[in-house]
Design a protein around this motif. Structure first.
Motif, short mmCIF file in Angstrom:
data_model
loop_
_atom_site.label_atom_id
_atom_site.label_comp_id
_atom_site.label_asym_id
_atom_site.label_seq_id
_atom_site.Cartn_x
_atom_site.Cartn_y
_atom_site.Cartn_z
N UNK A 217 0.81 -1.23 0.00
CA UNK A 217 0.00 0.00 0.00
C UNK A 217 0.83 1.26 0.00
N UNK A 218 2.00 1.24 0.61
CA UNK A 218 2.85 2.41 0.66
C UNK A 218 3.67 2.59 -0.61
N UNK A 219 3.70 1.57 -1.46
CA UNK A 219 4.45 1.66 -2.71
C UNK A 219 5.95 1.72 -2.52
N UNK A 220 6.42 1.27 -1.37
CA UNK A 220 7.86 1.34 -1.10
C UNK A 220 8.59 0.01 -1.30
N UNK A 221 7.90 -0.99 -1.85
CA UNK A 221 8.52 -2.28 -2.10
C UNK A 221 8.65 -3.15 -0.87
N UNK A 222 7.80 -2.90 0.12
CA UNK A 222 7.86 -3.72 1.33
C UNK A 222 6.48 -3.88 1.95
N UNK A 223 6.33 -4.95 2.72
CA UNK A 223 5.11 -5.23 3.48
C UNK A 223 5.47 -5.19 4.95
N UNK A 224 4.60 -4.60 5.73
CA UNK A 224 4.87 -4.50 7.17
C UNK A 224 3.80 -5.19 7.96
#
Length: 117
Positions: A110-117
């Protein structure tokens, strides 16, 4: 994201079952721990892709580079199999598999930063 979560949960359940009473919280934390190889608290695109590549290899029991419906059955139902089998040849290639799960990763990022948190 639901597709990613279901696929991850299914793969992880096959690789490391969790006690029934601990399943919801432990599955989520266990998934994150297994996927977050560098321990930074997020699952990066390369970490996820590496995990899913390993999952594909584990599922490919006859080592022919494709998944049959039988090999994919632990993680994909018939409808999911059909959706991933883009060329409709009755087998899922590693490319088809990775394209599908990485598209799901992108949708879940969702943040479009290439990671899932």
């Amino acid at each position: 994201m639901r597709k990613v979560a279901l696929l991850m949960a299914s793969v992880l359940c096959q690789l490391a079952p969790v006690a029934a009473q601990d399943r919801p919280a432990a599955m989520y934390q266990g998934q994150m721990d297994r996927l977050d190889r560098d321990g930074d608290g997020v699952v990066s695109r390369p970490e996820y892709q590496g995990f899913m590549t390993t999952a594909f290899v584990s599922l490919d029991k006859n080592k022919d580079g494709t998944l049959s419906t039988e090999e994919a059955a632990p993680v994909l139902n018939a409808q999911q199999f059909a959706a991933v089998n883009v060329n409709r040849d009755g087998k899922i290639t590693q490319s088809e598999f990775l394209n599908s799960v990485m598209a799901d990763f992108k949708a879940a990022d969702r943040g479009g930063d290439g990671s899932l948190q």
